[in-house]
Design an enzyme around this catalytic site. Structure first.
Site, PDB file in Angstrom:
ATOM      1  N   ASP A 240       1.403   5.056  -0.694  1.00  0.00           N
ATOM      2  CA  ASP A 240       2.241   6.184  -1.140  1.00  0.00           C
ATOM      3  C   ASP A 240       3.180   5.731  -2.265  1.00  0.00           C
ATOM      4  O   ASP A 240       3.455   6.495  -3.199  1.00  0.00           O
ATOM      5  CB  ASP A 240       3.078   6.731   0.019  1.00  0.00           C
ATOM      6  CG  ASP A 240       2.229   7.072   1.231  1.00  0.00           C
ATOM      7  OD1 ASP A 240       1.048   7.435   1.046  1.00  0.00           O
ATOM      8  OD2 ASP A 240       2.735   6.952   2.360  1.00  0.00           O
ATOM      9  N   LYS A 273       9.354  -5.497   2.303  1.00  0.00           N
ATOM     10  CA  LYS A 273      10.417  -5.021   3.206  1.00  0.00           C
ATOM     11  C   LYS A 273       9.801  -4.134   4.282  1.00  0.00           C
ATOM     12  O   LYS A 273       8.722  -3.567   4.082  1.00  0.00           O
ATOM     13  CB  LYS A 273      11.448  -4.199   2.438  1.00  0.00           C
ATOM     14  CG  LYS A 273      12.266  -5.010   1.459  1.00  0.00           C
ATOM     15  CD  LYS A 273      13.325  -4.133   0.830  1.00  0.00           C
ATOM     16  CE  LYS A 273      14.023  -4.872  -0.294  1.00  0.00           C
ATOM     17  NZ  LYS A 273      14.653  -3.972  -1.239  1.00  0.00           N
ATOM     18  N   SER A 279      11.672   0.732   1.837  1.00  0.00           N
ATOM     19  CA  SER A 279      11.166  -0.462   1.135  1.00  0.00           C
ATOM     20  C   SER A 279      10.925  -0.213  -0.355  1.00  0.00           C
ATOM     21  O   SER A 279      10.548  -1.133  -1.076  1.00  0.00           O
ATOM     22  CB  SER A 279       9.845  -0.911   1.779  1.00  0.00           C
ATOM     23  OG  SER A 279       8.788  -0.014   1.461  1.00  0.00           O
TER      24      SER A 279
HETATM   25  O1  RIB Z   1       1.248   6.222   4.449  1.00  0.00           O
HETATM   26  C1  RIB Z   1       2.231   5.859   5.381  1.00  0.00           C
HETATM   27  C2  RIB Z   1       2.720   7.055   6.113  1.00  0.00           C
HETATM   28  O2  RIB Z   1       1.653   7.584   6.879  1.00  0.00           O
HETATM   29  C3  RIB Z   1       3.816   6.781   7.109  1.00  0.00           C
HETATM   30  O3  RIB Z   1       5.113   6.871   6.553  1.00  0.00           O
HETATM   31  C4  RIB Z   1       3.547   7.788   8.214  1.00  0.00           C
HETATM   32  O4  RIB Z   1       4.514   8.779   8.317  1.00  0.00           O
HETATM   33  C5  RIB Z   1       2.182   8.377   7.898  1.00  0.00           C
HETATM   34  O5  RIB Z   1       2.306   9.622   7.366  1.00  0.00           O
END
Ligand code: RIB
Length: 287
Positions: A240, A273, A279
């Protein structure tokens, strides 16, 4: 709306526990203390983008509960516009996360309010001033499909992080500017990386974990190596972070290779982190 980047996706409270190893079926293992952190693929992407300077709004949903407040506070203190984050009658989404000593995670998501993110939430968007819409798939697929169609019609570039993996209509794939997949997803979708473009997107980025990413365009494939880090603490949300930083740079006018070179640095720092949103580095920390 004046934000140049719109993110459509989930917001979850991450309930994180460190374990020596994951339990098998029918087995119990003891872990460390539970830590509650702001997460969710959509909120993570928006926060990662905002931390590196993007002007970003999240389209999503939270419950009217303590976890919802935790998420709102994390988004807003990072500079994400939450005017398009609605309050649902369902509880805030929760992700149950185990992290092993090598920094790897496994996640079970209870979507809750994220299931309420509807096509009608997208209909209110004028896309005025927006340059990029970035989506991930922990909200209903029909909403993502609707949003990508609307953005594409409005001339807004579209990025889809195909996570978790789902079957997409052929038309949606053709409306994508950038399809982001990991190498396992890429292998499920096409025989080789260039085969991804035959599915319809104008370009693709294949994330290769500690090996970096491959940028796939009609002109060819460019491999962008990963940045080495001294110690991997927690990989949660690294994908992400990559998607958020990539989208931020695209909204700022970078070409895809330059944007990917920047985003691999952000993703690398994020694994040093614990947690997802806590993080993510700022532009100053990237240098
Ligand atoms: O990609 C990581 C995320 O996947 C986490 O923060 C968790 O909430 C899930 O959605």
């Amino acid at each position: 709306m004046t934000q140049t980047l719109l993110v459509l996706g989930s917001a979850n409270a991450d309930l994180v526990v460190e374990v020596g190893r994951r339990p098998g079926g029918g087995e119990t293992v003891l872990g460390g203390d539970t830590v509650v952190l702001p997460g969710g693929k959509g909120a993570n992407t928006a926060v990662a983008a905002a931390r590196v300077g993007a002007s970003v709004a999240l389209v999503g949903a939270l419950g009217d509960d303590g976890y919802g407040s935790l998420l709102r506070e994390s988004l807003e203190s990072s500079g994400v516009d939450t005017a398009l984050v609605k309050t649902s009658a369902r509880p805030t989404g929760i992700a149950y996360i185990t992290v092993t000593p090598d920094g790897e995670n496994s996640i079970v998501v209870s979507p809750g309010a994220n299931s309420d993110v509807a096509p009608s939430d997208v209909d209110g968007l004028a896309f005025e001033g927006a340059r990029v819409l970035t989506c991930s798939l922990e909200v209903p697929l029909e909403t993502v499909v609707h949003a990508i169609g609307a953005a594409s019609q409005a001339g807004v570039r579209t990025v889809l992080n195909l996570s978790p993996v789902a079957d997409l209509p052929a038309e949606t794939l053709r409306q994508l500017t950038v399809l982001v997949v990991n190498e396992h997803e890429a292998a499920q979708l096409a025989r080789d990386w260039t085969g991804l473009l035959a599915l319809g997107p104008a370009s693709a980025v294949v994330t290769l974990g500690s090996r970096g990413v491959a940028v796939v365009e009609r002109s060819g494939v460019v491999e962008v190596p990963a940045v080495e880090v001294a110690e991997v603490v927690d990989t949660t949300g690294a994908g992400d972070a990559f998607a958020g930083a990539l989208s931020a740079r695209l909204a700022d006018g970078d070409d895809l290779v330059r944007a990917a070179e920047y985003a691999v640095k952000v993703a690398a720092l994020s694994v040093t982190k614990a947690g997802a949103q806590p993080s993510y580095p700022t532009a100053e920390e990237i240098g």
